[in-house]
Motif scaffolding. Structure first.
Motif, PDB file in Angstrom:
ATOM      1  N   THR A   4       0.831  -1.201   0.000  1.00 30.22           N
ATOM      2  CA  THR A   4       0.000   0.000   0.000  1.00 30.22           C
ATOM      3  C   THR A   4       0.869   1.255   0.000  1.00 30.22           C
ATOM      4  OG1 THR A   4      -0.128   0.151   2.407  1.00 30.22           O
ATOM      5  CG2 THR A   4      -1.787  -1.219   1.300  1.00 30.22           C
ATOM      6  N   LEU A   5       0.295   2.340  -0.502  1.00 33.53           N
ATOM      7  CA  LEU A   5       0.998   3.616  -0.478  1.00 33.53           C
ATOM      8  C   LEU A   5       1.231   4.061   0.964  1.00 33.53           C
ATOM      9  CD1 LEU A   5       2.138   6.111  -1.898  1.00 33.53           C
ATOM     10  CD2 LEU A   5      -0.201   7.028  -1.993  1.00 33.53           C
ATOM     11  N   LYS A   6       0.259   3.786   1.847  1.00 32.43           N
ATOM     12  CA  LYS A   6       0.412   4.154   3.249  1.00 32.43           C
ATOM     13  C   LYS A   6       1.633   3.459   3.859  1.00 32.43           C
ATOM     14  CE  LYS A   6      -3.337   4.482   5.590  1.00 32.43           C
ATOM     15  NZ  LYS A   6      -4.585   4.137   6.341  1.00 32.43           N
ATOM     16  N   GLY A   7       1.821   2.182   3.536  1.00 32.87           N
ATOM     17  CA  GLY A   7       2.968   1.459   4.064  1.00 32.87           C
ATOM     18  C   GLY A   7       4.277   1.982   3.510  1.00 32.87           C
ATOM     19  N   LEU A   8       4.306   2.315   2.218  1.00 34.69           N
ATOM     20  CA  LEU A   8       5.523   2.846   1.611  1.00 34.69           C
ATOM     21  C   LEU A   8       5.891   4.200   2.212  1.00 34.69           C
ATOM     22  CD1 LEU A   8       4.836   1.887  -2.118  1.00 34.69           C
ATOM     23  CD2 LEU A   8       6.536   0.854  -0.596  1.00 34.69           C
ATOM     24  N   ARG A   9       4.882   5.047   2.441  1.00 38.40           N
ATOM     25  CA  ARG A   9       5.163   6.342   3.058  1.00 38.40           C
ATOM     26  C   ARG A   9       5.656   6.150   4.497  1.00 38.40           C
ATOM     27  NH1 ARG A   9       4.081  10.715   0.241  1.00 38.40           N
ATOM     28  NH2 ARG A   9       2.424  10.762  -1.357  1.00 38.40           N
ATOM     29  N   ALA A  10       5.089   5.199   5.200  1.00 35.92           N
ATOM     30  CA  ALA A  10       5.533   4.946   6.567  1.00 35.92           C
ATOM     31  C   ALA A  10       7.003   4.533   6.575  1.00 35.92           C
ATOM     32  CB  ALA A  10       4.664   3.858   7.194  1.00 35.92           C
ATOM     33  N   PHE A  11       7.373   3.614   5.691  1.00 36.47           N
ATOM     34  CA  PHE A  11       8.768   3.175   5.595  1.00 36.47           C
ATOM     35  C   PHE A  11       9.689   4.339   5.239  1.00 36.47           C
ATOM     36  CE2 PHE A  11      12.073   1.919   2.529  1.00 36.47           C
ATOM     37  CZ  PHE A  11      12.923   1.223   3.386  1.00 36.47           C
ATOM     38  N   SER A  12       9.282   5.138   4.239  1.00 34.92           N
ATOM     39  CA  SER A  12      10.121   6.256   3.796  1.00 34.92           C
ATOM     40  C   SER A  12      10.327   7.265   4.918  1.00 34.92           C
ATOM     41  CB  SER A  12       9.471   6.937   2.584  1.00 34.92           C
ATOM     42  OG  SER A  12      10.207   8.063   2.178  1.00 34.92           O
ATOM     43  N   GLU A  65      17.821  -1.030  -0.767  1.00 34.03           N
ATOM     44  CA  GLU A  65      17.496  -1.193  -2.189  1.00 34.03           C
ATOM     45  C   GLU A  65      16.128  -0.588  -2.499  1.00 34.03           C
ATOM     46  OE1 GLU A  65      17.043  -4.734  -5.541  1.00 34.03           O
ATOM     47  OE2 GLU A  65      18.056  -5.122  -3.640  1.00 34.03           O
ATOM     48  N   LEU A  66      15.169  -0.818  -1.627  1.00 37.38           N
ATOM     49  CA  LEU A  66      13.844  -0.225  -1.831  1.00 37.38           C
ATOM     50  C   LEU A  66      13.914   1.302  -1.784  1.00 37.38           C
ATOM     51  CD1 LEU A  66      10.750  -0.337  -2.076  1.00 37.38           C
ATOM     52  CD2 LEU A  66      10.641  -0.637   0.409  1.00 37.38           C
ATOM     53  N   GLU A  71      12.183   6.787  -2.998  1.00 39.77           N
ATOM     54  CA  GLU A  71      12.178   8.209  -2.684  1.00 39.77           C
ATOM     55  C   GLU A  71      11.836   9.084  -3.897  1.00 39.77           C
ATOM     56  OE1 GLU A  71      12.034  11.220  -0.050  1.00 39.77           O
ATOM     57  OE2 GLU A  71      12.277   9.084   0.384  1.00 39.77           O
ATOM     58  N   PRO A  72      12.510   8.875  -5.057  1.00 40.70           N
ATOM     59  CA  PRO A  72      12.126   9.708  -6.209  1.00 40.70           C
ATOM     60  C   PRO A  72      10.690   9.454  -6.680  1.00 40.70           C
ATOM     61  CG  PRO A  72      13.744   8.034  -6.844  1.00 40.70           C
ATOM     62  CD  PRO A  72      13.689   8.037  -5.360  1.00 40.70           C
ATOM     63  N   LEU A  73      10.194   8.221  -6.541  1.00 40.65           N
ATOM     64  CA  LEU A  73       8.811   7.929  -6.930  1.00 40.65           C
ATOM     65  C   LEU A  73       7.826   8.688  -6.040  1.00 40.65           C
ATOM     66  CD1 LEU A  73       8.964   4.085  -7.642  1.00 40.65           C
ATOM     67  CD2 LEU A  73       8.718   5.924  -9.320  1.00 40.65           C
ATOM     68  N   LEU A  74       8.097   8.693  -4.734  1.00 38.55           N
ATOM     69  CA  LEU A  74       7.211   9.407  -3.822  1.00 38.55           C
ATOM     70  C   LEU A  74       7.267  10.919  -4.063  1.00 38.55           C
ATOM     71  CD1 LEU A  74       7.713   7.484  -0.448  1.00 38.55           C
ATOM     72  CD2 LEU A  74       5.749   7.395  -1.999  1.00 38.55           C
ATOM     73  N   GLN A  75       8.456  11.427  -4.373  1.00 41.97           N
ATOM     74  CA  GLN A  75       8.574  12.853  -4.666  1.00 41.97           C
ATOM     75  C   GLN A  75       7.776  13.224  -5.910  1.00 41.97           C
ATOM     76  OE1 GLN A  75      12.767  13.765  -4.901  1.00 41.97           O
ATOM     77  NE2 GLN A  75      13.093  13.567  -2.670  1.00 41.97           N
ATOM     78  N   GLU A  76       7.875  12.379  -6.945  1.00 40.82           N
ATOM     79  CA  GLU A  76       7.119  12.639  -8.165  1.00 40.82           C
ATOM     80  C   GLU A  76       5.618  12.559  -7.905  1.00 40.82           C
ATOM     81  OE1 GLU A  76       6.333  13.650 -12.040  1.00 40.82           O
ATOM     82  OE2 GLU A  76       8.226  13.722 -10.947  1.00 40.82           O
TER      83      GLU A  76
END
Length: 318
Positions: A4-12, A65-66, A71-76
């Motif tokens: 999920t996007l929520k999980g990716l943002r939490a990790f970032s 690696e993730l 990071e650039p994907l979330l920024q975009e």
């Protein structure tokens, strides 16, 4: 379990600040809830992403690696979302509009000025075109919307009425017909007429009205622009037939202007849109300003022409 996007943002966020406590505060969630989101992300990927250490957290090899790609994907994504929010809030964007020349010279200047005053960053690109071309441009998607007279649009187009006006006669200096309050078609049929070219909606409307009354008329002069015809009338070359809302009527206030009757020649001007597409927030904002101009006290597009009404000489319309 899906990533999920929520999980990716939490990790970032944890990775960026190296702390579950600080990341939870920034994300406005509790630390246990953040821990659950990270665990769900790890379970979805089948990999350990973060190791807890006394000073906070650090990424595993898989986490690093993730992070390189994430990071650039979330920024975009954040940039895209911010842009969409600007569009929704009408802070930026452009609308492409095709309009009759008479509308472009009368209604649109005021509408665009109002739009610029309330939303300075919005842009409007106007293309002048006759009615048939306006429909074609909207249908082909070359413009976002159009303003033209009513035709049978077909299933892919929809119409919203904007206003109705009437065709007026602009008389050369000292013309005898100025003594009349309204000029019948039978009298006009005997005069030298200065008309727009045959592919304009106004010309077709005029020709149809004369034909219905049993008169076949030929233009003494034709022109693309109404301003040219008004200048010809000023020079005494004939009578111009143009819509009551045309800005060109103000070009020669010394010339007598009379309605045509009886009955008057009227036309309906409408907003043309693709029925299968929603208007953008920018287009909606422009339409709002067009309607504001038409509804303003100085606007006369929806009223009968009254030569004694000061607003009639300075109103706006199509």
């Amino acid at each position: 379990m899906a990533v999920t996007l929520k999980g990716l943002r939490a990790f970032s966020t944890v990775l960026r600040y190296g702390s579950f406590t600080r990341a939870a505060g920034l994300l406005n969630i509790t630390q246990p809830a953040l821990t659950v989101q990270i665990r769900q992300l790890e379970d979805s990927l089948g990999l350990k992403l973060l190791d807890r250490i006394p000073k906070g957290a650090e990424p595993t090899a898989a986490g690093r690696e993730l992070a390189r790609s994430l990071e650039p994907l979330l920024q975009e994504l954040d940039h895209t979302i911010a842009g969409l929010q600007d569009l929704a809030a009408r802070r930026r964007g452009m609308v492409r509009l095709a309009a009759l020349p008479s509308v472009a010279s009368s209604v649109l200047p005021g509408a665009i000025a109002r739009l610029r005053e309330s939303h300075p960053s919005l842009q409007v690109r106007v293309r002048e075109a006759v009615t048939g071309q306006v429909y074609d441009l909207v249908r082909a998607g070359e413009v976002d919307l159009g303003i033209a007279t009513d035709l049978k649009p077909g299933g892919e187009l929809s119409l919203q009425r904007l206003f109705e006006d009437q065709i007026l006669a602009v008389l050369p200096p000292g013309h005898a017909l100025a003594a009349l309050s309204a000029i019948p078609l039978s009298a006009l049929a005997r005069e030298r007429l200065l008309l727009l070219e045959a592919d304009s909606s106004i010309r077709r409307l005029v020709d149809d009205a004369f034909a219905a009354a049993g008169h076949i008329v030929a233009a003494a002069q034709e022109a693309v622009h109404m301003g040219t015809l008004v200048s010809m009338a000023r020079a005494g070359l004939g009578i111009v037939l143009i819509p009551s809302s045309a800005a060109e009527i103000r070009m020669a206030p010394e010339l007598a202007v009379r309605p045509i009757g009886n009955p008057p020649i009227r036309r309906t001007v409408s907003l043309i849109c693709r029925s299968d597409r929603s208007l953008s927030p920018v287009a909606e904002a422009l339409v709002e300003k067009v309607r504001e101009v038409l509804e303003a006290p100085s606007g006369h597009a929806a009223r009968d022409w009254n030569p004694d009404d000061p607003a009639a000489a300075s109103g706006t319309g199509s």
